[in-house]
Design a protein around this motif. Structure first.
Motif: not given
Length: 200
Positions: A64-87
């Motif tokens: 789920s996301s609200s506004g311009g925020a989104s999450i990408t999860d790379n479970a193998r690398a253990g890396l979570l990337t959060v992106t906020m657009r149109r600040l």
């Protein structure tokens, strides 16, 4: 999470202009890939609002996301990337990446987002750019003149080589024809044997 434990964590400050996009990386233990992940904003000490979330990898539904925020999860690398657009200016505040499972929440990273209003910084970058653009112009001119001279010299060298090749080939042709002429010119001379006492 209590406010005291939040204050004890290191806070990363991310500043961007209004309308820009930012990305924040949060690392976690890959062995805990099955935990849910979320990006939350602090409303007040001890109170957080979920802005975007990624479900555990074993669940079929999307995050789920609200506004311009989104999450990408790379479970193998253990890396979570959060992106906020149109600040927007109202997006500024304290955020955190976290994992959660059945009410157990673990904070991964604290991030303070600062949004700079566009009208406050429009004139700041223009001042250093002006001398840079002026200094770049003569450099481009120098390179253009250099390329023209180099091309001219290469063309002259090529013409000189072609002239030498043509002259050399003509000399070879003339040398190939001259022996025949010399033989024809030498033919009358054997008849002049009077000097040896064999002639008339």
């Amino acid at each position: 999470l209590p406010a005291a434990s939040c204050a004890a964590e290191n806070v990363t400050v991310v500043a961007a202009m209004e309308g820009d996009t930012i990305s924040v990386n949060c690392s976690y233990n890959p062995r805990q890939w099955w935990r849910g992940k979320s990006w939350c904003r602090q409303l007040e000490p001890g109170r957080w609002e979920r802005v975007a979330g990624a479900p555990p990898a074993w669940l079929p539904w999307p995050g789920s996301s609200s506004g311009g925020a989104s999450i990408t999860d790379n479970a193998r690398a253990g890396l979570l990337t959060v992106t906020m657009r149109r600040l927007r200016p109202e997006d500024a505040g304290l955020y955190r990446c976290q994992t959660n499972f059945l009410g157990d929440t673990k904070s991964l990273r604290m991030v303070r987002v600062e949004v700079l209003a566009a009208d406050l910084v429009t004139h700041v970058p223009e001042e250093p750019r002006a001398p840079q653009s002026i200094s770049r112009f003569p450099l481009n001119m120098d390179f253009t003149v250099f390329y023209i001279l180099t091309g001219f010299l290469v063309a002259k060298f090529t013409v000189a080589v072609l002239v030498c090749v043509v002259a050399h080939s003509r000399r070879n042709r003339e040398r190939g024809q001259n022996p025949g002429l010399d033989e024809q010119q030498m033919l009358p001379f054997p008849a002049d044997h009077g000097h040896d006492g064999i002639g008339l």
